[in-house]
Write a protein that holds these residues in place. Sequence first.
Motif, PDB file in Angstrom:
ATOM      1  N   GLY A 229       0.837  -1.195   0.000  1.00 21.37           N
ATOM      2  CA  GLY A 229       0.000   0.000   0.000  1.00 21.37           C
ATOM      3  C   GLY A 229       0.870   1.242   0.000  1.00 21.37           C
ATOM      4  O   GLY A 229       1.987   1.233   0.525  1.00 21.37           O
ATOM      5  N   ASN A 230       0.366   2.291  -0.604  1.00 22.74           N
ATOM      6  CA  ASN A 230       1.056   3.581  -0.577  1.00 22.74           C
ATOM      7  C   ASN A 230       0.009   4.632  -0.214  1.00 22.74           C
ATOM      8  O   ASN A 230      -0.370   5.474  -1.021  1.00 22.74           O
ATOM      9  N   ASP A 231      -0.458   4.536   1.025  1.00 25.39           N
ATOM     10  CA  ASP A 231      -1.647   5.273   1.448  1.00 25.39           C
ATOM     11  C   ASP A 231      -1.457   6.784   1.432  1.00 25.39           C
ATOM     12  O   ASP A 231      -0.534   7.302   2.078  1.00 25.39           O
ATOM     13  N   PRO A 232      -2.332   7.504   0.723  1.00 25.25           N
ATOM     14  CA  PRO A 232      -2.290   8.962   0.753  1.00 25.25           C
ATOM     15  C   PRO A 232      -3.129   9.514   1.903  1.00 25.25           C
ATOM     16  O   PRO A 232      -4.161   8.940   2.279  1.00 25.25           O
ATOM     17  N   ALA A 233      -2.677  10.621   2.452  1.00 25.40           N
ATOM     18  CA  ALA A 233      -3.472  11.420   3.391  1.00 25.40           C
ATOM     19  C   ALA A 233      -3.750  12.754   2.698  1.00 25.40           C
ATOM     20  O   ALA A 233      -2.812  13.488   2.374  1.00 25.40           O
ATOM     21  N   ILE A 234      -5.018  13.050   2.461  1.00 25.98           N
ATOM     22  CA  ILE A 234      -5.398  14.277   1.762  1.00 25.98           C
ATOM     23  C   ILE A 234      -5.890  15.284   2.791  1.00 25.98           C
ATOM     24  O   ILE A 234      -6.912  15.079   3.453  1.00 25.98           O
ATOM     25  N   VAL A 235      -5.143  16.351   2.947  1.00 34.37           N
ATOM     26  CA  VAL A 235      -5.459  17.394   3.924  1.00 34.37           C
ATOM     27  C   VAL A 235      -6.232  18.498   3.209  1.00 34.37           C
ATOM     28  O   VAL A 235      -5.742  19.067   2.223  1.00 34.37           O
ATOM     29  N   LEU A 236      -7.434  18.797   3.702  1.00 36.58           N
ATOM     30  CA  LEU A 236      -8.272  19.815   3.074  1.00 36.58           C
ATOM     31  C   LEU A 236      -7.961  21.201   3.609  1.00 36.58           C
ATOM     32  O   LEU A 236      -7.284  21.352   4.651  1.00 36.58           O
ATOM     33  N   ASP A 237      -8.462  22.209   2.925  1.00 38.66           N
ATOM     34  CA  ASP A 237      -8.177  23.598   3.302  1.00 38.66           C
ATOM     35  C   ASP A 237      -8.588  23.928   4.728  1.00 38.66           C
ATOM     36  O   ASP A 237      -7.947  24.743   5.399  1.00 38.66           O
ATOM     37  N   ASP A 238      -9.668  23.294   5.204  1.00 37.91           N
ATOM     38  CA  ASP A 238     -10.191  23.649   6.523  1.00 37.91           C
ATOM     39  C   ASP A 238      -9.693  22.728   7.632  1.00 37.91           C
ATOM     40  O   ASP A 238     -10.209  22.740   8.743  1.00 37.91           O
ATOM     41  N   ALA A 239      -8.688  21.902   7.346  1.00 36.71           N
ATOM     42  CA  ALA A 239      -8.221  20.939   8.338  1.00 36.71           C
ATOM     43  C   ALA A 239      -7.645  21.631   9.570  1.00 36.71           C
ATOM     44  O   ALA A 239      -7.045  22.705   9.489  1.00 36.71           O
ATOM     45  N   ASP A 240      -7.817  20.977  10.711  1.00 29.38           N
ATOM     46  CA  ASP A 240      -7.148  21.384  11.943  1.00 29.38           C
ATOM     47  C   ASP A 240      -5.704  20.883  11.837  1.00 29.38           C
ATOM     48  O   ASP A 240      -5.423  19.706  12.063  1.00 29.38           O
ATOM     49  N   ILE A 241      -4.803  21.759  11.489  1.00 35.82           N
ATOM     50  CA  ILE A 241      -3.433  21.346  11.173  1.00 35.82           C
ATOM     51  C   ILE A 241      -2.725  20.738  12.380  1.00 35.82           C
ATOM     52  O   ILE A 241      -2.013  19.732  12.251  1.00 35.82           O
ATOM     53  N   ARG A 265       2.272   9.406   2.532  1.00 36.50           N
ATOM     54  CA  ARG A 265       2.497  10.729   1.959  1.00 36.50           C
ATOM     55  C   ARG A 265       1.267  11.584   2.254  1.00 36.50           C
ATOM     56  O   ARG A 265       0.177  11.061   2.428  1.00 36.50           O
ATOM     57  N   ALA A 266       1.493  12.878   2.326  1.00 37.59           N
ATOM     58  CA  ALA A 266       0.390  13.807   2.563  1.00 37.59           C
ATOM     59  C   ALA A 266       0.311  14.813   1.434  1.00 37.59           C
ATOM     60  O   ALA A 266       1.337  15.344   0.980  1.00 37.59           O
ATOM     61  N   TYR A 267      -0.908  15.064   0.980  1.00 39.63           N
ATOM     62  CA  TYR A 267      -1.186  16.131   0.026  1.00 39.63           C
ATOM     63  C   TYR A 267      -1.792  17.285   0.815  1.00 39.63           C
ATOM     64  O   TYR A 267      -2.841  17.135   1.450  1.00 39.63           O
ATOM     65  N   VAL A 268      -1.099  18.421   0.802  1.00 42.19           N
ATOM     66  CA  VAL A 268      -1.464  19.560   1.657  1.00 42.19           C
ATOM     67  C   VAL A 268      -1.668  20.794   0.774  1.00 42.19           C
ATOM     68  O   VAL A 268      -0.859  21.043  -0.139  1.00 42.19           O
ATOM     69  N   VAL A 366       5.728  15.324   1.839  1.00 44.43           N
ATOM     70  CA  VAL A 366       4.583  16.242   1.768  1.00 44.43           C
ATOM     71  C   VAL A 366       4.539  16.846   0.369  1.00 44.43           C
ATOM     72  O   VAL A 366       5.516  17.438  -0.093  1.00 44.43           O
ATOM     73  N   VAL A 367       3.396  16.692  -0.294  1.00 44.80           N
ATOM     74  CA  VAL A 367       3.191  17.207  -1.642  1.00 44.80           C
ATOM     75  C   VAL A 367       2.219  18.381  -1.579  1.00 44.80           C
ATOM     76  O   VAL A 367       1.092  18.236  -1.084  1.00 44.80           O
ATOM     77  N   ALA A 368       2.643  19.536  -2.049  1.00 43.28           N
ATOM     78  CA  ALA A 368       1.769  20.711  -2.089  1.00 43.28           C
ATOM     79  C   ALA A 368       0.814  20.595  -3.271  1.00 43.28           C
ATOM     80  O   ALA A 368       1.203  20.140  -4.353  1.00 43.28           O
ATOM     81  N   TYR A 369      -0.453  21.029  -3.066  1.00 41.44           N
ATOM     82  CA  TYR A 369      -1.396  20.990  -4.186  1.00 41.44           C
ATOM     83  C   TYR A 369      -2.230  22.259  -4.229  1.00 41.44           C
ATOM     84  O   TYR A 369      -2.408  22.954  -3.218  1.00 41.44           O
ATOM     85  N   THR A 370      -2.744  22.541  -5.419  1.00 37.07           N
ATOM     86  CA  THR A 370      -3.644  23.674  -5.609  1.00 37.07           C
ATOM     87  C   THR A 370      -5.017  23.233  -6.099  1.00 37.07           C
ATOM     88  O   THR A 370      -5.979  23.986  -5.984  1.00 37.07           O
ATOM     89  N   SER A 371      -5.130  22.020  -6.630  1.00 40.48           N
ATOM     90  CA  SER A 371      -6.402  21.516  -7.124  1.00 40.48           C
ATOM     91  C   SER A 371      -6.729  20.194  -6.453  1.00 40.48           C
ATOM     92  O   SER A 371      -6.023  19.188  -6.657  1.00 40.48           O
ATOM     93  N   LEU A 372      -7.788  20.160  -5.654  1.00 40.96           N
ATOM     94  CA  LEU A 372      -8.204  18.930  -4.994  1.00 40.96           C
ATOM     95  C   LEU A 372      -8.621  17.870  -6.014  1.00 40.96           C
ATOM     96  O   LEU A 372      -8.307  16.685  -5.846  1.00 40.96           O
ATOM     97  N   ASP A 373      -9.298  18.274  -7.054  1.00 36.74           N
ATOM     98  CA  ASP A 373      -9.711  17.320  -8.081  1.00 36.74           C
ATOM     99  C   ASP A 373      -8.510  16.633  -8.717  1.00 36.74           C
ATOM    100  O   ASP A 373      -8.550  15.431  -9.008  1.00 36.74           O
ATOM    101  N   ASP A 374      -7.428  17.384  -8.924  1.00 40.28           N
ATOM    102  CA  ASP A 374      -6.212  16.789  -9.483  1.00 40.28           C
ATOM    103  C   ASP A 374      -5.615  15.759  -8.525  1.00 40.28           C
ATOM    104  O   ASP A 374      -5.111  14.711  -8.955  1.00 40.28           O
ATOM    105  N   VAL A 375      -5.651  16.058  -7.232  1.00 36.77           N
ATOM    106  CA  VAL A 375      -5.117  15.118  -6.238  1.00 36.77           C
ATOM    107  C   VAL A 375      -5.917  13.820  -6.264  1.00 36.77           C
ATOM    108  O   VAL A 375      -5.350  12.721  -6.293  1.00 36.77           O
TER     109      VAL A 375
END
Length: 456
Positions: A229-241, A265-268, A366-375
């Motif tokens: 497994g290579n489990d992703p963690a997707i952190v949303l804009d409103d997450a409690d960091i 890995r985390a997408y932030v 940690v991978v920075a993202y600008t589009s949630l749909d792309d993630v």
Amino acid sequence: MDELVSINPATLDEIGRTPVTSLHELDTAVRRANDVFPGWSADRALRQKLLQACADALTLRAADIVPLLVREQGKTAAEAGGEIWISAEHLTHAAEADWPDEEPGPDAAGRTARVQKIPLGAVAAVVPWNFPVFLTVAKIAPALAAGNTVVVKPAESVSLVVDTVVQLLAEILPEGVLQIVHGGPDVGRTLVEHPLIRKVSFTGSTQVGRLIMKQAAESITPVTLELGGNDPAIVLDDADIAYTAQSLARSAFFNAGQMCVAPKRAYVPAGRVDEFCQAFAAHAAALSVGDGLDPATTMGPLHSKAQLEFVHGLLDDAVARGATIVTGGGRGTDLPGYFLEPTLVRDVDDTFDLVALEQFGPVFPVVAYTSLDDVVATVDSQEFGLGASVWGTDEAAATEVAERLAAGSVWVNQHNAVEVELPFGGIKSSGFGREGGIEGIGDYLQTRVLNIKHTS
């Protein structure tokens, strides 16, 4: 006589040896399992009673087993204690599980049909090195509850502790119901290909899982595969960091990151990467690396030299390509074992092997993202599908994202929360079949239709 040598991954001391099972001895074990199957499968009440006795015995012997598990596998004493506890929980769950042995078929004039659930026969359980006790019990408990007999083949490097647990449980069960064989790939292949083995359950890498599928195909033997497994963690804009970073750090570095369902890995959101990295790094840096038997240790070594070299290779490659190490990267101890500090890496993307592959170690990108749909699209296009998590304070919005992800388990505001009452397994290259829950027992049953024509 050939022997397997067990090495303490923290100190590199030899801690014991296990004789390799000859192919003749393996054949004898499988035939014995096949011979005792009819009697074992006939008495469900006895199976339930003895499985609970196994749970009790494992709990009572925990103080003896934990130090051996720590010394042979490398995890901390606290992690080893937890592994014994959840293993006993699996046995209790299997002892208490209830399912119908048969149900009536659809009505039809002149006949009576029954749809029955019956055990398979002798089952092979092939177990990896990262959670050797838990993953052994997670296979044998439902298999035995369903009425099968089991032959266990552990990874060579954890033979001592698995042998100790299997022999403990085998003393409680009728002779031949639970057995163990030891050795390398030739022993594993012979067990999987044995014509009297009616099912193979394997946990391990996707590469080896493919090989076992091919071996089992020779005799059309069904398999359950819980693979990489290579489990992703997707952190949303409103997450409690603060909460998210602490939770992910705890999960990512559990067992030194050597967990198939750990977040890897985390997408932030790009605007929150600095905040996330600062919070995550603080928790990572607070972990104390060392020998798992030392009460001060909160993270042990990697299990082997090969695993350490593989993880270090991914880290070194990422840095050479421009990644930034936020914290960690060193050994963290003067002990001679296979150590790597909890390490946080940023300035990476999905083209880095550190992100795209299952690193199986204490390095978290940690991978920075600008589009949630792309993630979401990127995650679902990748080969693994074991677990994933979504983090956000708007629970409904986070759940909506979670439901878009293709994985066997998807968590919201938590990760790797594996519970014995719930089925667990993967999709895509992470395998198929389930362990845990009533579905896990169902994986060790087959359907038979009894159709009776009325002649009077």
